[in-house]
Design an enzyme around this catalytic site. Structure first.
Site, PDB file in Angstrom:
ATOM      1  N   LYS A 183      26.342  -4.551  30.547  1.00  0.00           N
ATOM      2  CA  LYS A 183      25.439  -4.115  30.403  1.00  0.00           C
ATOM      3  C   LYS A 183      26.181  -3.941  28.955  1.00  0.00           C
ATOM      4  CE  LYS A 183      23.090   0.101  28.904  1.00  0.00           C
ATOM      5  NZ  LYS A 183      23.158  -0.179  26.823  1.00  0.00           N
ATOM      6  N   THR A 239      37.080   6.587  22.279  1.00  0.00           N
ATOM      7  CA  THR A 239      37.487   7.145  23.608  1.00  0.00           C
ATOM      8  C   THR A 239      36.383   8.205  23.942  1.00  0.00           C
ATOM      9  OG1 THR A 239      39.442   7.074  22.083  1.00  0.00           O
ATOM     10  CG2 THR A 239      39.791   8.819  23.898  1.00  0.00           C
ATOM     11  N   GLU A 259      39.130   0.274  26.806  1.00  0.00           N
ATOM     12  CA  GLU A 259      39.486  -0.804  25.733  1.00  0.00           C
ATOM     13  C   GLU A 259      39.205   0.748  24.940  1.00  0.00           C
ATOM     14  OE1 GLU A 259      40.722  -1.148  21.989  1.00  0.00           O
ATOM     15  OE2 GLU A 259      39.153  -2.911  22.524  1.00  0.00           O
ATOM     16  N   CYS A 293      38.388  -1.673  16.226  1.00  0.00           N
ATOM     17  CA  CYS A 293      39.259  -0.733  16.689  1.00  0.00           C
ATOM     18  C   CYS A 293      40.994  -0.881  16.009  1.00  0.00           C
ATOM     19  CB  CYS A 293      38.805  -0.905  18.227  1.00  0.00           C
ATOM     20  SG  CYS A 293      39.363  -2.250  19.153  1.00  0.00           S
ATOM     21  N   GLU A 392      39.175   8.491  13.923  1.00  0.00           N
ATOM     22  CA  GLU A 392      39.114   7.109  14.043  1.00  0.00           C
ATOM     23  C   GLU A 392      37.127   6.023  13.216  1.00  0.00           C
ATOM     24  OE1 GLU A 392      38.645   3.009  16.517  1.00  0.00           O
ATOM     25  OE2 GLU A 392      37.697   4.210  16.846  1.00  0.00           O
TER      26      GLU A 392
END
Length: 488
Positions: A183, A239, A259, A293, A392
């Site tokens: 997906k 996250t 990840e 990332c 982030e």
């Protein structure tokens, strides 16, 4: 065969290219805001069919046991994709907005060639280990360990490096003998769908072994995580979403590989070449508009050299302006969407409100009225407790923070919920080793060292994820171990 979609790019379900039950959705060029075409829009029924096909293929065929056949299919897929390289590079630049130079590496060619590495693992892995004889409870037995495929894999992937991340999941999962439902992110559906076309028309991969389901509906990812027919979920993304996947997968106790995010530190010690280090930090943070990332987004420099570091970084960023991704000299392209640009701009405004100084950038390029561009931006005047230093951003925004020596630099680097990557620039080997040993992160580069490679495991500590992708460790994420004993 041409790969350029005339209208909609199909789903791949049970070996067949098929339209999505939900119609189509637009694929948009982030550098121009023009509609490139459409992608098939799958529904929950399409996802259900894909999961069923993957389950049947795993349970009723020899795919998981025929190691040589899997290796041949992976090499076949690699060669077919490389034969379409020019088309796929052009489409990647248009769909992802990635700078053209990256398609020779992680945005296309590197991950495709890496399929050969995983084919080699399928052939060369020690699938059975003889443990010899033992006498548990006084009874002599001969024991062995067998590696077996984990089963059906639900792979959920993001938009920033779609080819790299798609193949980092497809490659080892198929090499291990798993079947897959992929997906991909709604922002970059063609990067996956066109691979499905190649699989269906130019490889011997059996029906149901890999299924590719594009959709504008994020809930299909949750469906993959919850379905009891799926044995393992492999997710790359934020996250926050990773936490939701863990919760969803817990109901059926399926394995998860996550990840997730990062807020990596670029540590410069006082014996480093300051100008070179700051130049590299600037280059890293603008590459693909900072949409990675593992890109270091906190620049930690000696306090006594802060002014010089700001000047050197500002100078480097001035030469790395956001530009047309089709230009071979562009390093910083557009952000993927208007939504992502709004997010990055909100963090720049937050930096201002927190008392930060925008040393350069901070707005939209005046010469780019179209496209979702943000100027490379350097923020000073904030400490590591600020939100822009802790959260982030996923854009070309670098926060420069002073440190008071090596131990303080390590402390600041570790003062983060993340632990994905990082860098250290220094001269003294002992001081470098102290930083490498002290920083709790999954990957770390020394003086420009590049850790990215098919044989190097990638993943993070803390809230940067669970498990490793790539390398032997990444391959083994898709295996189960069975112990077998018989009387000796």
């Amino acid at each position: 065969m041409t790969l350029r979609p005339a209208s909609a790019s199909d789903l791949l379900i049970d070996g067949k290219l098929t339209a999505g039950s939900g119609g189509v959705f637009d694929v948009v060029n982030p550098a121009t805001e023009e509609v490139l075409g459409q992608a098939a829009d799958a529904t929950a029924d399409d996802m259900d069919a894909a999961i069923g096909a993957a389950r049947t293929a795993f349970d009723t065929t020899d795919w998981s046991r025929d190691h040589a056949f899997r290796a041949r299919c992976l090499r076949q897929l690699r060669d077919a994709l490389l034969a379409h390289g020019d088309e796929l590079r052009e489409l990647a630049i248009a769909e992802i907005g990635c700078p053209a130079f990256l398609t020779g590496g992680p945005q296309f060619e590197g991950p495709v060639r890496d399929l050969g590495y995983f084919a080699d693992l399928a052939e060369n892995h020690t699938w059975t280990v003889d443990l010899g004889e033992a006498e548990p409870m006084g009874l002599k037995n001969h024991r062995e360990l067998r590696s077996e495929a984990a089963g059906v894999v639900g792979a959920i992937t993001p938009w920033n490096f779609p080819h790299q991340i798609n193949f980092a999941k497809i490659g080892p999962a198929l090499a291990a003998g798993c079947t897959v439902v992929l997906k991909p992110a709604p922002d970059t559906p063609w990067a996956a769908a066109l691979v499905g076309k190649v699989i269906a028309e130019e490889t011997d991969i059996p029906p149901g072994v890999i299924n590719i389901v594009t959709s504008s509906d994020h809930r299909l990812g949750a469906q993959l995580s919850e379905d009891p027919r799926v044995d393992l979920v492999s997710f790359t993304g934020s996250t926050a979403t990773g936490k939701k996947i863990m919760v969803a997968a817990a109901e059926t106790l399926k394995k998860v590989f996550l990840e997730l995010g990062g807020k990596s530190a670029f540590i410069v010690l006082d014996d480093a070449d300051l100008a070179t280090a700051c130049s590299m930090a600037a280059f890293n943070v603008v590459t693909h508009a900072g949409q990675g990332c593992a890109i270091p987004t906190r620049l930690l420099v000696p306090r006594e050299k802060l002014a010089d570091a700001i000047a050197a970084t500002r100078k480097s960023l001035a030469g790395l302006a956001a530009g047309d991704p089709t230009d071979s000299g562009t390093i910083c392209g557009p952000l993927i969407s208007a939504r992502q640009r709004d997010r990055v701009e909100s963090y720049i405004e937050l930096a201002r409100s927190e008392g930060g100084v925008i040393e350069i950038g901070g707005g939209r390029p005046a010469d780019k009225p179209k496209g979702w561009f943000v100027e490379p931006t350097l923020v000073s005047g904030l400490d590591n407790s600020s939100r822009v230093a802790q959260e982030e951003i996923f854009g070309p925004v670098l926060v420069i923070i002073p440190h008071d020596g090596d131990e303080d630099a390590i402390r600041i680097a570790n003062d983060s919920p993340y632990g994905l990557s990082g860098a250290v620039w220094a001269t003294d080997p002992d001081r470098i080793e102290a930083v490498v040993a002290g920083v709790r992160t999954g990957t770390l580069g020394i003086n420009g060292g590049i850790w990215y490679s098919a044989d190097v495991p990638f993943g993070g500590y803390k809230q940067s994820g669970i498990g490793r992708e790539m390398g032997v460790a990444g391959f083994e994420e898709y295996l189960e171990v069975k112990a077998v004993a018989r009387p000796a």
